[in-house]
Write a protein that holds these residues in place. Structure first.
Motif, PDB file in Angstrom:
ATOM      1  N   LYS A   1       0.832  -1.094  -0.226  1.00 18.06           N
ATOM      2  CA  LYS A   1      -0.150   0.216   0.264  1.00 18.06           C
ATOM      3  C   LYS A   1       0.952   1.231  -0.213  1.00 18.06           C
TER       4      LYS A   1
ATOM      5  N   LEU B   1     -11.761   6.144   0.919  1.00 19.81           N
ATOM      6  CA  LEU B   1     -11.022   7.077   0.348  1.00 19.81           C
ATOM      7  C   LEU B   1     -10.384   7.970  -0.487  1.00 19.81           C
TER       8      LEU B   1
ATOM      9  N   LEU C   1     -11.303  14.022   4.464  1.00 22.55           N
ATOM     10  CA  LEU C   1     -12.285  13.080   5.090  1.00 22.55           C
ATOM     11  C   LEU C   1     -13.467  14.151   5.368  1.00 22.55           C
TER      12      LEU C   1
ATOM     13  N   THR D   1     -19.223   5.753   6.833  1.00 17.24           N
ATOM     14  CA  THR D   1     -19.336   4.805   8.277  1.00 17.24           C
ATOM     15  C   THR D   1     -21.717   5.454   8.624  1.00 17.24           C
TER      16      THR D   1
ATOM     17  N   TYR E   1     -13.377   1.866  13.488  1.00 15.46           N
ATOM     18  CA  TYR E   1     -12.186   2.835  12.303  1.00 15.46           C
ATOM     19  C   TYR E   1     -13.006   3.630  11.813  1.00 15.46           C
TER      20      TYR E   1
ATOM     21  N   PRO F   1     -11.895   6.929  13.526  1.00 18.31           N
ATOM     22  CA  PRO F   1     -10.328   7.577  13.318  1.00 18.31           C
ATOM     23  C   PRO F   1      -9.877   7.624  12.106  1.00 18.31           C
ATOM     24  N   GLN F   2     -10.000   6.478  11.796  1.00 13.99           N
ATOM     25  CA  GLN F   2      -8.984   6.254   9.889  1.00 13.99           C
ATOM     26  C   GLN F   2      -9.516   6.870   9.463  1.00 13.99           C
ATOM     27  N   LYS F   3     -11.247   7.366   9.432  1.00 13.56           N
ATOM     28  CA  LYS F   3     -11.585   8.184   8.920  1.00 13.56           C
ATOM     29  C   LYS F   3     -12.241   9.612   8.776  1.00 13.56           C
TER      30      LYS F   3
ATOM     31  N   GLN G   1      -1.319  -7.546  12.437  1.00  9.58           N
ATOM     32  CA  GLN G   1      -2.862  -7.749  11.283  1.00  9.58           C
ATOM     33  C   GLN G   1      -2.876  -8.503  10.196  1.00  9.58           C
TER      34      GLN G   1
END
Length: 372
Positions: free
Chosen positions: A9, A91, A99, A134, A203, A205-207, A295
């Protein structure tokens, strides 16, 4: 020799990883027979992996996460379609990369599923991950014919936060073809929809979600489930607690409501891509991804490849940018040895920028160690 690795990535696609590894192996062993099968676990890059395996790429204009038009792709072979939600609602589809955790919608993902049905798909493999959203799949469901209304009869605003105003839900207009196809939800996460391990908390917070945003989204999704109990029965609550419901901002929940069957993404993709016959032809398997860490062991592509190879009695080595697992853990996962780009170039920024040449050099090391 089989190269079945995921993307690095931020550096290389899965297809590029396969190309670089193949080039390095053949530099060390001219004429070496190498079969490349780029893999994915249902997240971003899933369509590209399917296309590399022989699926046709189909493009369609859909609605991006903030309402702008985007060109998204799905993959089709025969009557099987591989649909990647990140193509429409990921994203990377956010304008300017800004965001929008409260307002991003999965509407375009529903349009993408509709396009696959229009193309004649009878099996839908729905890879979810890398989402900007979300919204519990509410946008996707709306695109497929559901109606979500406020008390004044107007549609709720797009995104998860808008669901707090939901007064009624009507699922009677859902595309009837959804009941006639095999619908597989492919994901590498098994989180429930809400709660401490739910989509907003884990998830969000990642967004870009702040702690207050997480609370708002969690409450809005819980309310969404409660309202859905009337048109869909007790299943609405049961699905919310099911593994995979929290995948990709809760779009997994929407898919489960539509009758999808949840399966680990890498297992699904290995089936779809034809991994088993390729494995039979291989003596050694090279897998990998950008970071081999904890992970990886929980449903990521290298772990799935290694498990399948070990079951077939094949030896596996891995390539990665960064290695954060000790040899004994790798061994338990079925990986004989891992090669990290940081072994050749300790500076991470340089590793990312020069991943291709470094990966070729790493493949030469593999050839020397295992093919000499």
């Amino acid at each position: 020799m089989l190269v079945a690795a995921d993307k690095f990535k931020g550096s290389l696609t899965a297809v590029e990883v396969a190309e670089r590894v193949t080039a390095g192996l053949r530099r060390a062993v001219p004429g070496l027979e190498v079969e490349a099968l780029p893999v994915a676990d249902g997240g971003d890059g899933t369509v590209a992996a399917a296309v590399a395996a022989g699926f046709d790429r189909r493009e369609v204009r859909v609605t991006g996460p903030l309402g702008d038009g985007v060109t998204a792709a799905f993959a089709l072979r025969g009557d099987t379609a591989v649909v990647e939600m990140a193509e429409a609602s990921g994203l990377q589809r956010l304008p300017g990369g800004v965001l929008a955790p409260l307002t991003a919608s999965t509407y375009g993902s529903g349009e993408l599923l509709t396009a696959a049905l229009d193309a004649g798909a009878r099996t839908l493999v729905f890879g979810v991950g890398g989402s900007a959203t979300t919204d519990g799949g509410a946008g996707m469901l709306a695109a497929l014919g559901a109606r979500f209304l406020k008390a004044d009869g107007e549609p709720v605003a797009p995104g998860g936060a808008g669901l707090a105003e939901l007064a009624s839900a009507d699922l009677s207009g859902l595309d009837p073809r959804l009941g006639e196809v095999e619908f597989v939800l492919a994901s590498d996460v098994d989180n429930p929809l809400t709660g401490p391990k739910g989509a907003p908390a884990v998830y969000g917070p990642q967004k870009g979600a702040s702690p207050e945003d997480v609370r708002r989204l969690d409450a809005a999704l819980a309310h969404f489930v409660k309202v859905l109990e009337e048109p869909s029965g007790a299943g609405a609550t049961g699905f919310a607690a099911s593994p995979g419901a929290g995948a990709a901002g809760g779009i997994g929940y929407g898919a489960l409501l539509l009758g999808a069957r949840f399966r680990p993404g890498i297992e699904v993709m290995l089936d779809v891509l034809g991994f088993a016959p390729a494995l039979e032809r291989a003596g050694l398997v090279v897998t990998g991804e950008g970071s081999l860490d904890e992970q990886t062991l929980h449903g990521k592509a290298p772990a799935g490849v290694a498990a399948a190879a070990r079951a077939a009695g094949k030896e596996v080595v891995a390539v990665c940018g960064r290695l954060a697992l000790p040899p004994e853990t790798l061994g338990r996962a079925g990986i004989r040895r891992a090669y990290a780009l940081t072994d050749l170039e300790p500076d991470v920024a340089t590793c990312i920028a020069e991943a291709g040449p470094l990966l070729e050099r790493t493949a030469e090391r593999i050839a020397r160690d295992f093919l000499s």
